[in-house]
Scaffold this motif. Structure first.
Motif, PDB file in Angstrom:
ATOM      1  N   LEU A 116       0.813  -1.220   0.000  1.00  0.00           N
ATOM      2  CA  LEU A 116       0.000   0.000   0.000  1.00  0.00           C
ATOM      3  C   LEU A 116       0.849   1.275   0.000  1.00  0.00           C
ATOM      4  CD1 LEU A 116      -2.800  -1.026   2.533  1.00  0.00           C
ATOM      5  CD2 LEU A 116      -2.874  -1.088   0.029  1.00  0.00           C
ATOM      6  N   SER A 117       2.172   1.141  -0.073  1.00  0.00           N
ATOM      7  CA  SER A 117       3.031   2.328  -0.108  1.00  0.00           C
ATOM      8  C   SER A 117       2.820   3.078  -1.420  1.00  0.00           C
ATOM      9  CB  SER A 117       4.493   1.954   0.071  1.00  0.00           C
ATOM     10  OG  SER A 117       4.946   1.193  -1.028  1.00  0.00           O
ATOM     11  N   ARG A 118       3.008   4.398  -1.382  1.00  0.00           N
ATOM     12  CA  ARG A 118       2.809   5.233  -2.564  1.00  0.00           C
ATOM     13  C   ARG A 118       3.956   6.213  -2.694  1.00  0.00           C
ATOM     14  NH1 ARG A 118      -1.995   8.727  -2.694  1.00  0.00           N
ATOM     15  NH2 ARG A 118      -1.666   8.993  -0.471  1.00  0.00           N
ATOM     16  N   THR A 119       4.399   6.430  -3.927  1.00  0.00           N
ATOM     17  CA  THR A 119       5.400   7.455  -4.199  1.00  0.00           C
ATOM     18  C   THR A 119       4.690   8.664  -4.789  1.00  0.00           C
ATOM     19  OG1 THR A 119       7.153   5.832  -4.560  1.00  0.00           O
ATOM     20  CG2 THR A 119       7.509   8.050  -5.437  1.00  0.00           C
ATOM     21  N   LEU A 120       4.798   9.789  -4.102  1.00  0.00           N
ATOM     22  CA  LEU A 120       4.077  11.002  -4.492  1.00  0.00           C
ATOM     23  C   LEU A 120       5.035  12.049  -5.031  1.00  0.00           C
ATOM     24  CD1 LEU A 120       1.809  11.481  -1.334  1.00  0.00           C
ATOM     25  CD2 LEU A 120       1.354  10.078  -3.356  1.00  0.00           C
ATOM     26  N   ASP A 121       4.606  12.729  -6.098  1.00  0.00           N
ATOM     27  CA  ASP A 121       5.268  13.960  -6.501  1.00  0.00           C
ATOM     28  C   ASP A 121       4.784  15.076  -5.576  1.00  0.00           C
ATOM     29  OD1 ASP A 121       6.694  12.897  -8.683  1.00  0.00           O
ATOM     30  OD2 ASP A 121       4.886  13.010  -9.937  1.00  0.00           O
ATOM     31  N   PRO A 122       5.612  16.093  -5.346  1.00  0.00           N
ATOM     32  CA  PRO A 122       5.173  17.173  -4.450  1.00  0.00           C
ATOM     33  C   PRO A 122       3.884  17.818  -4.952  1.00  0.00           C
ATOM     34  CG  PRO A 122       7.528  17.331  -4.844  1.00  0.00           C
ATOM     35  CD  PRO A 122       6.999  16.294  -5.803  1.00  0.00           C
ATOM     36  N   PRO A 123       2.800  17.759  -4.176  1.00  0.00           N
ATOM     37  CA  PRO A 123       1.555  18.431  -4.572  1.00  0.00           C
ATOM     38  C   PRO A 123       1.578  19.884  -4.108  1.00  0.00           C
ATOM     39  CG  PRO A 123       1.198  17.242  -2.545  1.00  0.00           C
ATOM     40  CD  PRO A 123       2.642  17.015  -2.920  1.00  0.00           C
ATOM     41  N   GLU A 124       0.585  20.621  -4.516  1.00  0.00           N
ATOM     42  CA  GLU A 124       0.457  21.978  -3.977  1.00  0.00           C
ATOM     43  C   GLU A 124       0.056  21.920  -2.500  1.00  0.00           C
ATOM     44  OE1 GLU A 124      -1.113  25.075  -7.076  1.00  0.00           O
ATOM     45  OE2 GLU A 124      -2.223  23.203  -7.358  1.00  0.00           O
ATOM     46  N   ILE A 125      -0.809  20.973  -2.167  1.00  0.00           N
ATOM     47  CA  ILE A 125      -1.281  20.808  -0.793  1.00  0.00           C
ATOM     48  C   ILE A 125      -1.189  19.335  -0.424  1.00  0.00           C
ATOM     49  CG2 ILE A 125      -3.245  20.991   0.785  1.00  0.00           C
ATOM     50  CD1 ILE A 125      -4.275  23.321  -0.898  1.00  0.00           C
ATOM     51  N   LEU A 126      -0.613  19.041   0.729  1.00  0.00           N
ATOM     52  CA  LEU A 126      -0.577  17.679   1.252  1.00  0.00           C
ATOM     53  C   LEU A 126      -1.280  17.663   2.604  1.00  0.00           C
ATOM     54  CD1 LEU A 126       0.439  14.742   0.951  1.00  0.00           C
ATOM     55  CD2 LEU A 126       2.421  15.419   2.328  1.00  0.00           C
ATOM     56  N   ILE A 127      -2.321  16.840   2.711  1.00  0.00           N
ATOM     57  CA  ILE A 127      -3.042  16.677   3.966  1.00  0.00           C
ATOM     58  C   ILE A 127      -2.499  15.436   4.664  1.00  0.00           C
ATOM     59  CG2 ILE A 127      -5.282  16.350   5.066  1.00  0.00           C
ATOM     60  CD1 ILE A 127      -6.551  17.586   2.538  1.00  0.00           C
ATOM     61  N   LEU A 128      -1.965  15.617   5.846  1.00  0.00           N
ATOM     62  CA  LEU A 128      -1.442  14.529   6.664  1.00  0.00           C
ATOM     63  C   LEU A 128      -2.392  14.331   7.827  1.00  0.00           C
ATOM     64  CD1 LEU A 128       0.965  12.588   7.533  1.00  0.00           C
ATOM     65  CD2 LEU A 128       1.764  14.535   8.897  1.00  0.00           C
ATOM     66  N   GLU A 129      -3.097  13.184   7.841  1.00  0.00           N
ATOM     67  CA  GLU A 129      -4.070  12.981   8.915  1.00  0.00           C
ATOM     68  C   GLU A 129      -3.674  11.796   9.779  1.00  0.00           C
ATOM     69  OE1 GLU A 129      -6.319  10.410   9.474  1.00  0.00           O
ATOM     70  OE2 GLU A 129      -6.144   9.269   7.607  1.00  0.00           O
ATOM     71  N   GLY A 130      -4.008  11.887  11.062  1.00  0.00           N
ATOM     72  CA  GLY A 130      -3.772  10.773  11.962  1.00  0.00           C
ATOM     73  C   GLY A 130      -3.189  11.201  13.292  1.00  0.00           C
ATOM     74  N   LEU A 131      -2.745  10.205  14.028  1.00  0.00           N
ATOM     75  CA  LEU A 131      -2.068  10.419  15.298  1.00  0.00           C
ATOM     76  C   LEU A 131      -0.566  10.414  15.044  1.00  0.00           C
ATOM     77  CD1 LEU A 131      -4.176   7.953  17.478  1.00  0.00           C
ATOM     78  CD2 LEU A 131      -4.691  10.320  16.857  1.00  0.00           C
ATOM     79  N   GLY A 132       0.210  10.534  16.114  1.00  0.00           N
ATOM     80  CA  GLY A 132       1.659  10.448  15.982  1.00  0.00           C
ATOM     81  C   GLY A 132       2.245  11.496  15.076  1.00  0.00           C
ATOM     82  N   LEU A 133       1.712  12.720  15.141  1.00  0.00           N
ATOM     83  CA  LEU A 133       2.232  13.781  14.298  1.00  0.00           C
ATOM     84  C   LEU A 133       3.718  13.983  14.555  1.00  0.00           C
ATOM     85  CD1 LEU A 133      -0.620  16.438  14.430  1.00  0.00           C
ATOM     86  CD2 LEU A 133      -0.111  14.813  12.605  1.00  0.00           C
ATOM     87  N   PRO A 134       4.435  14.493  13.552  1.00  0.00           N
ATOM     88  CA  PRO A 134       5.893  14.588  13.686  1.00  0.00           C
ATOM     89  C   PRO A 134       6.306  15.583  14.751  1.00  0.00           C
ATOM     90  CG  PRO A 134       5.146  15.811  11.777  1.00  0.00           C
ATOM     91  CD  PRO A 134       3.955  15.048  12.286  1.00  0.00           C
ATOM     92  N   PRO A 135       7.557  15.484  15.209  1.00  0.00           N
ATOM     93  CA  PRO A 135       8.049  16.456  16.199  1.00  0.00           C
ATOM     94  C   PRO A 135       8.052  17.858  15.620  1.00  0.00           C
ATOM     95  CG  PRO A 135       9.836  15.082  15.342  1.00  0.00           C
ATOM     96  CD  PRO A 135       8.566  14.484  14.859  1.00  0.00           C
ATOM     97  N   SER A 136       8.140  18.844  16.493  1.00  0.00           N
ATOM     98  CA  SER A 136       7.967  20.241  16.083  1.00  0.00           C
ATOM     99  C   SER A 136       8.975  20.679  15.032  1.00  0.00           C
ATOM    100  CB  SER A 136       8.066  21.154  17.314  1.00  0.00           C
ATOM    101  OG  SER A 136       9.301  20.962  17.981  1.00  0.00           O
ATOM    102  N   GLU A 137      10.170  20.046  15.015  1.00  0.00           N
ATOM    103  CA  GLU A 137      11.164  20.475  14.030  1.00  0.00           C
ATOM    104  C   GLU A 137      10.749  20.101  12.601  1.00  0.00           C
ATOM    105  OE1 GLU A 137      12.908  16.785  16.202  1.00  0.00           O
ATOM    106  OE2 GLU A 137      11.821  18.628  16.705  1.00  0.00           O
ATOM    107  N   ALA A 138       9.854  19.124  12.456  1.00  0.00           N
ATOM    108  CA  ALA A 138       9.302  18.792  11.138  1.00  0.00           C
ATOM    109  C   ALA A 138       8.030  19.618  10.972  1.00  0.00           C
ATOM    110  CB  ALA A 138       9.025  17.307  11.031  1.00  0.00           C
TER     111      ALA A 138
END
Length: 231
Positions: A116-138
């Motif tokens: 189920l992995s996907r390789t994405l080209d950079p979109p104009e907008i990327l929605i990242l949903e879920g728990l475990g959000l990245p640390p503040s430096e990301a």
């Protein structure tokens, strides 16, 4: 003071953000069973007429079940320590620069699924949903918190569990097949114990504190209507 809001209105607000020449990274978080995936997909569809949009879930960055078991974290899935947060941070940095592979997760097998992995080209907008959000430096450009009453969240979690439990009757590969030895009353009781022992403590201890840092807070009522709390 809260006010009713539509997905279209939220999408228009997001689309109005100044362009930076790099993907606009939008984080969408909230409790288990709050409807994050449904809202993310609705926003993607609504934004699609205005921008190039993609959607990924943090679920793909959960550590594999074998690793969680080895580390004694099998009952901590969804807690911060159950995620490859460094890997997620690297992926978010990479998508700003070029094509990036995001791992996928199966809610049937309840595990990371390489297929189920996907390789994405950079979109104009990327929605990242879920728990475990990245640390503040990301850094995320915008953080949306989807809130709801605990009683509604528990009810929605139970409903979802039972749907997957019933579907497992004819799918022996499903993670939920192991619970088919239970009758419906026992399965519902088990789901409530999972909510009370795992998801509710995670909500109170790790997810809710993120709400105070969100750029936008949305509240869902028991009928799934959305209300804008912030801004």
């Amino acid at each position: 003071m809260s006010q009713p809001v539509t997905v279209r209105q939220i999408a228009e607000w997001l689309a109005s953000r100044p362009a930076s020449g790099q993907p606009l990274l939008i984080g969408l978080t909230g409790s288990v069973a709050s409807g994050k995936s449904t809202l993310a997909l609705a926003l993607k569809q609504s934004l699609g007429g205005l921008n190039q949009v993609d959607h990924v879930s943090t679920d793909g960055f959960l550590l594999p079940n074998s690793v969680l078991t080895e580390r004694g974290l099998a009952l901590r899935k969804g807690f911060p320590e159950s995620y490859d947060q460094a890997g997620l941070a690297r992926a978010l940095a990479a998508i700003r620069q070029g094509p990036t592979t995001f791992p996928g997760y199966s809610h049937v097998t309840y595990d990371v699924d390489p297929a189920l992995s996907r390789t994405l080209d950079p979109p104009e907008i990327l929605i990242l949903e879920g728990l475990g959000l990245p640390p503040s430096e990301a850094r995320l450009d915008i953080l949306i918190y989807l809130d709801a009453a605990e009683a509604d969240l528990e009810r929605w979690f139970l409903d979802r569990f039972m749907v997957l439990w019933r579907a497992a009757e004819t799918d022996p590969t499903s993670f939920y097949a192991q619970f088919r030895t239970m009758d419906e009353v026992q399965a519902a009781a088990f789901a409530r114990s999972v909510w009370a022992g795992i998801n509710l403590p995670n909500l109170r201890d790790h997810i809710l504190p993120v709400r105070d840092t969100a750029d936008m807070i949305l509240q869902k009522d028991g009928q799934h209507r959305l209300f804008l709390i912030r801004p």
